[in-house]
Design a protein around this motif. Structure first.
Motif, short mmCIF file in Angstrom:
data_model
loop_
_atom_site.label_atom_id
_atom_site.label_comp_id
_atom_site.label_asym_id
_atom_site.label_seq_id
_atom_site.Cartn_x
_atom_site.Cartn_y
_atom_site.Cartn_z
N ASN A 182 0.84 -1.20 0.00
CA ASN A 182 0.00 0.00 0.00
C ASN A 182 0.87 1.25 0.00
N GLY A 183 0.27 2.36 -0.33
CA GLY A 183 0.99 3.64 -0.29
C GLY A 183 1.82 3.84 -1.52
N ASP A 184 3.14 3.91 -1.36
CA ASP A 184 4.03 4.16 -2.50
C ASP A 184 3.92 3.07 -3.55
N GLY A 185 3.66 1.84 -3.12
CA GLY A 185 3.52 0.74 -4.06
C GLY A 185 4.82 0.16 -4.55
N ASP A 186 5.91 0.88 -4.34
CA ASP A 186 7.21 0.41 -4.83
C ASP A 186 8.16 0.15 -3.66
N VAL A 187 9.33 -0.37 -3.98
CA VAL A 187 10.31 -0.75 -2.96
C VAL A 187 11.66 -0.14 -3.31
#
Length: 276
Positions: free
Chosen positions: A197-202
């Motif tokens: 959730n949120g930024d969706g990325d790592v």
């Protein structure tokens, strides 16, 4: 034919090539789920940027023929993505660190455009950008930009001008997941991270082995897309805890998420998720 005419012809031939090629080079990676946070969507005219959009794959497909892509995500034709996916060129794909990020995209210049924004996730790499920002959308996502009954008309346009804005992702009912990739062994671990959730990325992934003294975390290296790897000089001791950091610096820890008897090519769902 004068030289200027030749340049115009070459330009349009290149455009046709881009539309036909789509997101070539993707790695071996319908309902509508609510997987973005509408209340936190970036709003206002100043927040929207300009981009080009094309589409690839089947007209009502999820893009990549294997329902995957260069991010490593699998079955993007199913929940939660439901085929609402896109290739992104480098400013969007970010060498893999943009994988999973969510964007609102809309069009209004083509007569078939509805002007209504749709949300897509970056799941693949666009190798042939037409502009600074270029979304090569799945066929289904491209069609969703159209007025009712005009999806095929819009797809026939091939290349359109769009506006886009980054928005937080939201995956109802899902926790962050970790897929242990094929080829992983006692001294090598590759993990696909998904559904944040949120930024969706790592931006960074760290691993802690069982019995690690002082809570010692070992940084993993980005392998490709949203896959992170650890090459060890000793046999790794499971269960493994995994810590992820998002693009905005938010950290999340999944304790013992990969069990003692883990196996390659297996998905492990955590019990943690970023708050929306």
């Amino acid at each position: 034919m004068v030289s200027g005419d030749v340049g115009v012809v070459v330009y349009y031939l290149l455009l046709v090539l881009v539309v036909m090629q789509g997101c070539k080079g993707s790695s071996a990676v319908q309902g509508e789920g609510r997987w973005y946070n509408e209340s936190e969507a970036i709003g206002g005219a100043a927040a929207w940027g300009n981009a080009k959009a094309t589409w690839y794959g089947q007209p009502n497909g999820a893009g990549a023929a294997d329902n995957g892509g260069a991010c490593g995500f699998k079955k993007v034709n199913q929940y939660p993505f439901m085929g609402m996916t896109s290739c992104g060129n480098q400013p969007l794909y970010k060498g893999g660190k943009g994988c999973g990020s969510c964007y609102r995209v809309r069009c209004n210049r083509n007569p078939a455009c509805s002007g209504n924004a749709q949300t897509v996730a970056i799941t693949d790499m666009n190798y042939f950008p037409l502009s600074q920002y270029h979304f090569d959308l799945s066929g289904i996502a491209f069609g969703r930009l159209a007025k009712p009954g005009r999806a095929d008309d819009l797809r026939r346009a091939g290349i359109i001008d769009v506006q886009f804005a980054r928005v937080p992702c939201e995956f109802p009912g899902l926790k962050v997941g970790f897929h242990v990739e094929e080829g992983s062994s006692p001294v090598y671990l590759a993990v696909l991270v998904e559904y944040e959730n949120g930024d969706g990325d790592v931006a960074q992934v760290d691993l802690k082995e069982a019995g690690a003294g002082g809570g010692r975390w070992t940084p993993m290296r980005e392998s490709w897309g949203s896959v992170w790897r650890l090459d060890s000089n000793h046999r790794l001791r499971a269960p493994f805890s995994i810590r992820i950091r998002s693009d905005s610096g938010k950290t999340l820890v999944a304790p013992d998420v990969i069990p003692l008897n883990w196996t390659p090519n297996t998905f492990y769902r955590s019990f943690v998720q970023y708050s929306s």
